[in-house]
Design an enzyme around this catalytic site. Structure first.
Site, mmCIF file in Angstrom:
data_model
loop_
_atom_site.group_PDB
_atom_site.id
_atom_site.type_symbol
_atom_site.label_atom_id
_atom_site.label_comp_id
_atom_site.label_asym_id
_atom_site.label_seq_id
_atom_site.Cartn_x
_atom_site.Cartn_y
_atom_site.Cartn_z
ATOM 1 C CE LYS A 214 -62.788 -39.204 -67.174
ATOM 2 N NZ LYS A 214 -62.959 -38.192 -68.212
ATOM 3 C CE1 TYR B 42 -64.992 -39.311 -64.222
ATOM 4 C CE2 TYR B 42 -63.546 -40.327 -62.594
ATOM 5 C CZ TYR B 42 -63.765 -39.379 -63.585
ATOM 6 O OH TYR B 42 -62.751 -38.524 -63.941
ATOM 7 C CB SER C 133 -58.901 -40.276 -64.133
ATOM 8 O OG SER C 133 -58.835 -40.452 -62.747
HETATM 9 P P1 NAD Z 1 -66.118 -30.206 -64.524
HETATM 10 O O1 NAD Z 1 -67.385 -30.897 -64.223
HETATM 11 O O2 NAD Z 1 -65.814 -28.937 -63.823
HETATM 12 O O3 NAD Z 1 -66.003 -29.938 -66.112
HETATM 13 C C1 NAD Z 1 -66.639 -30.759 -67.057
HETATM 14 C C2 NAD Z 1 -67.443 -29.842 -67.952
HETATM 15 O O4 NAD Z 1 -68.078 -30.638 -68.952
HETATM 16 C C3 NAD Z 1 -68.549 -29.094 -67.208
HETATM 17 O O5 NAD Z 1 -68.440 -27.721 -67.515
HETATM 18 C C4 NAD Z 1 -69.856 -29.677 -67.762
HETATM 19 O O6 NAD Z 1 -70.874 -28.703 -67.828
HETATM 20 C C5 NAD Z 1 -69.412 -30.159 -69.129
HETATM 21 N N1 NAD Z 1 -70.156 -31.302 -69.676
HETATM 22 C C6 NAD Z 1 -70.456 -32.478 -69.081
HETATM 23 N N2 NAD Z 1 -71.120 -33.284 -69.942
HETATM 24 C C7 NAD Z 1 -71.224 -32.589 -71.111
HETATM 25 C C8 NAD Z 1 -71.797 -32.873 -72.391
HETATM 26 N N3 NAD Z 1 -72.397 -34.033 -72.648
HETATM 27 N N4 NAD Z 1 -71.723 -31.921 -73.361
HETATM 28 C C9 NAD Z 1 -71.127 -30.734 -73.111
HETATM 29 N N5 NAD Z 1 -70.570 -30.408 -71.933
HETATM 30 C C10 NAD Z 1 -70.620 -31.333 -70.950
HETATM 31 O O7 NAD Z 1 -64.933 -31.263 -64.305
HETATM 32 P P2 NAD Z 1 -63.365 -31.053 -64.257
HETATM 33 O O8 NAD Z 1 -62.905 -31.324 -62.886
HETATM 34 O O9 NAD Z 1 -63.002 -29.789 -64.925
HETATM 35 O O10 NAD Z 1 -62.919 -32.301 -65.135
HETATM 36 C C11 NAD Z 1 -62.710 -32.179 -66.526
HETATM 37 C C12 NAD Z 1 -62.393 -33.557 -67.084
HETATM 38 O O11 NAD Z 1 -61.242 -34.075 -66.401
HETATM 39 C C13 NAD Z 1 -63.504 -34.575 -66.865
HETATM 40 O O12 NAD Z 1 -63.558 -35.412 -68.000
HETATM 41 C C14 NAD Z 1 -63.040 -35.353 -65.674
HETATM 42 O O13 NAD Z 1 -63.536 -36.653 -65.655
HETATM 43 C C15 NAD Z 1 -61.536 -35.353 -65.879
HETATM 44 N N6 NAD Z 1 -60.782 -35.547 -64.639
HETATM 45 C C16 NAD Z 1 -61.026 -34.727 -63.581
HETATM 46 C C17 NAD Z 1 -60.322 -34.914 -62.399
HETATM 47 C C18 NAD Z 1 -60.601 -34.053 -61.194
HETATM 48 O O14 NAD Z 1 -60.236 -34.457 -60.084
HETATM 49 N N7 NAD Z 1 -61.220 -32.886 -61.332
HETATM 50 C C19 NAD Z 1 -59.367 -35.920 -62.322
HETATM 51 C C20 NAD Z 1 -59.138 -36.728 -63.434
HETATM 52 C C21 NAD Z 1 -59.860 -36.523 -64.597
HETATM 53 C C1 WQD Z 2 -58.484 -37.542 -51.490
HETATM 54 C C2 WQD Z 2 -58.289 -38.113 -50.093
HETATM 55 C C3 WQD Z 2 -60.204 -39.276 -49.209
HETATM 56 C C4 WQD Z 2 -62.904 -35.909 -48.855
HETATM 57 C C5 WQD Z 2 -61.080 -38.705 -56.769
HETATM 58 C C6 WQD Z 2 -61.572 -39.657 -57.826
HETATM 59 C C7 WQD Z 2 -60.597 -39.746 -58.948
HETATM 60 C C8 WQD Z 2 -60.240 -38.364 -59.472
HETATM 61 C C9 WQD Z 2 -59.884 -37.400 -58.403
HETATM 62 C C10 WQD Z 2 -61.508 -37.845 -61.393
HETATM 63 C C11 WQD Z 2 -58.868 -39.519 -49.907
HETATM 64 C C12 WQD Z 2 -59.891 -38.052 -48.388
HETATM 65 C C13 WQD Z 2 -61.802 -36.704 -49.112
HETATM 66 C C14 WQD Z 2 -63.291 -35.678 -47.500
HETATM 67 C C15 WQD Z 2 -61.420 -37.008 -46.798
HETATM 68 N N1 WQD Z 2 -61.312 -37.743 -60.167
HETATM 69 N N2 WQD Z 2 -61.072 -37.225 -48.093
HETATM 70 N N3 WQD Z 2 -62.510 -36.246 -46.518
HETATM 71 O O1 WQD Z 2 -60.374 -40.106 -54.047
HETATM 72 O O2 WQD Z 2 -57.999 -39.496 -54.711
HETATM 73 O O3 WQD Z 2 -59.828 -39.162 -56.286
HETATM 74 O O4 WQD Z 2 -60.875 -37.423 -57.372
HETATM 75 O O5 WQD Z 2 -60.982 -38.573 -62.170
HETATM 76 O O6 WQD Z 2 -61.165 -40.546 -59.929
HETATM 77 O O7 WQD Z 2 -61.740 -40.930 -57.226
HETATM 78 O O8 WQD Z 2 -59.678 -37.671 -54.339
HETATM 79 O O9 WQD Z 2 -60.224 -35.582 -53.175
HETATM 80 O O10 WQD Z 2 -61.935 -37.441 -53.196
HETATM 81 O O11 WQD Z 2 -59.858 -37.713 -51.836
HETATM 82 O O12 WQD Z 2 -60.752 -37.494 -45.862
HETATM 83 O O13 WQD Z 2 -64.273 -35.005 -47.209
HETATM 84 O O14 WQD Z 2 -59.010 -37.277 -49.159
HETATM 85 O O15 WQD Z 2 -60.609 -40.338 -48.387
HETATM 86 O O16 WQD Z 2 -58.021 -40.213 -49.072
HETATM 87 P P1 WQD Z 2 -59.475 -39.219 -54.767
HETATM 88 P P2 WQD Z 2 -60.513 -37.036 -53.158
#
Ligand code: NAD
Ligand code: WQD
Length: 344
Positions: A153, A149, A124
């Site tokens: 990562k 969190y 991330s």
């Molecule tokens: P998500 O929660 O939709 O998907 C994660 C999946 O992992 C879920 O289906 C959950 O049931 C499963 N899971 C969690 N712990 C588990 C375990 N111990 N064993 C088996 N399954 C397990 O999340 P997502 O948004 O699809 O994110 C996927 C990955 O990408 C995550 O690692 C997340 O941290 C990373 N990521 C997400 C974002 C984002 O904004 N969505 C941004 C950066 C990184």
């Molecule tokens: C985006 C912008 C908020 C909600 C997060 C995690 C990051 C990554 C992605 C996993 C910000 C604003 C949000 C609301 C708002 N996840 N906002 N009202 O913070 O960039 O990243 O998700 O790795 O680790 O920190 O994304 O979608 O939460 O926010 O004004 O109800 O929207 O303040 O400026 P962010 P976000």
């Protein structure tokens, strides 16, 4: 080629499975459904005509995971499984460190035991902390994270880098996602957060569909053109394609590679909000609220390395991201919940 996809029933994992199946890979999902629904499997099959393999297994359970490797004999792993809610991680740090880090260690132990050494990990942009320069290139030093969190990562990146440095059979790709949004254009799969959404897009989408009253915009006094924070949003289908390109590239790879996956273009909270209003064709209620703790004002990536080495660049703009997000939300107002089966 068979790919084991941990967390493949989740938001990004399900879209990546669709792309894998469309490109002729076999996909086997390991997901304990702690944050996803079994319905996803039907939806993936509806889109692709193929059903991925599925094991309802927690990756922290070595015995069960080992059996999956024994039976399926995958050639590579894409590792999405983990907890991801920033606020919850502050309340429950032990659960986050345990699930995300122990899960990854158990996974790599099983991989090694079964001779599988190709791993793509969901990292991330959060690992950059509060950066002092923009855009964010992969060579920017990792920063100080503001929540457990983010630290998971950060730490997993280090663990995997060390594992690959110690044994040259490993190929590790760390993909640093910026802000994934949108949904598959069929409206059959999308983001389905449990409880009150933490992230911007699902919150706006739930306001638009009538599940929430009003979007709170966190802060309008940042040093940005309209005073709201700027982020690099990437369509989840572009992101999914990036994974398959990273997988293709692994044949020529040694050791660890890191890629940003983003568009390189920032949008403010208000720009996204108005793009969503256009997508759903109505004005939505919004009010300004105080800044959210830990938010950085501006974050967007330098996407050049992924373009040069993987040939990856994003296809979909913010209008398409919002249109697809709305299409998913209106067809599935309660996500995968049984209240509202998808009509698509
Ligand atoms: P998500 O929660 O939709 O998907 C994660 C999946 O992992 C879920 O289906 C959950 O049931 C499963 N899971 C969690 N712990 C588990 C375990 N111990 N064993 C088996 N399954 C397990 O999340 P997502 O948004 O699809 O994110 C996927 C990955 O990408 C995550 O690692 C997340 O941290 C990373 N990521 C997400 C974002 C984002 O904004 N969505 C941004 C950066 C990184
Ligand atoms: C985006 C912008 C908020 C909600 C997060 C995690 C990051 C990554 C992605 C996993 C910000 C604003 C949000 C609301 C708002 N996840 N906002 N009202 O913070 O960039 O990243 O998700 O790795 O680790 O920190 O994304 O979608 O939460 O926010 O004004 O109800 O929207 O303040 O400026 P962010 P976000």
């Amino acid at each position: 080629m068979k790919i084991l996809v941990t967390g493949g029933a989740g938001y990004i994992g399900s879209h990546t499975c669709v792309r894998l199946l469309e490109e002729g890979y076999e996909a086997v999902i390991v997901d304990d459904l702690s944050n996803s629904s079994i319905v996803v499997l039907d939806r993936i099959e509806q889109i692709t005509g193929k059903r991925p393999g599925f094991y309802p297994v927690n990756i922290c359970c070595k015995k069960e995971l080992d059996e999956v490797f024994e039976v399926e004999k995958p050639e590579a792993v894409i590792h999405f499984a983990g907890f991801k809610a920033v606020g919850e991680s502050v309340q429950k740090p032990m659960e986050y460190y345990s699930n995300n880090i122990s899960g990854t260690l158990t996974l790599t132990e099983c991989m090694k035991k079964h001779g599988v050494f190709s791993l793509i990990f969901s990292s991330s942009a959060t690992v950059y902390g509060e950066p002092d320069r923009m855009p964010l290139g992969e060579d920017c030093p990792k920063g100080v994270c503001t929540n457990p969190y983010g630290w998971t990562k950060w730490m997993i990146e280090q663990i995997l880098t060390d594992i690959a440095a110690a044994d040259e059979r490993w190929k590790v790709t760390l993909l640093r996602y910026f802000n994934p949004i949108g949904a598959h254009e069929s409206g059959l799969i999308g983001e389905d957060p449990k409880g009150i959404p933490n992230n911007l897009l699902p919150y706006i989408a739930q306001v638009a569909v009538g599940r929430r009253e009003c979007l709170g915009v966190f802060g309008n006094d940042y040093d940005t053109p309209d005073g709201t924070c700027i982020r690099d949003y990437i369509h989840v289908c572009d992101l999914a394609r990036g994974h398959v390109m990273a997988l293709d590239h692994m044949k020529d790879q040694n050791g660890t590679e890191i890629f940003n996956l983003g568009s390189g273009r920032g949008y403010s909270v208000l720009e996204v909000f108005h793009a969503f209003e256009n997508a759903c064709g109505k004005k939505l209620p919004m009010e300004f609220r105080p800044r959210r703790a830990g938010d950085i004002p501006v974050s967007y990536c330098d996407p050049e390395k992924a373009r040069k080495i993987l040939g990856f660049s994003t296809e979909f703009d913010i209008e398409k991201m919002c249109a697809d997000s709305w299409n998913w939300q209106k067809k599935n107002p309660y996500g995968y919940g049984e209240n509202a089966p998808c009509e698509a």
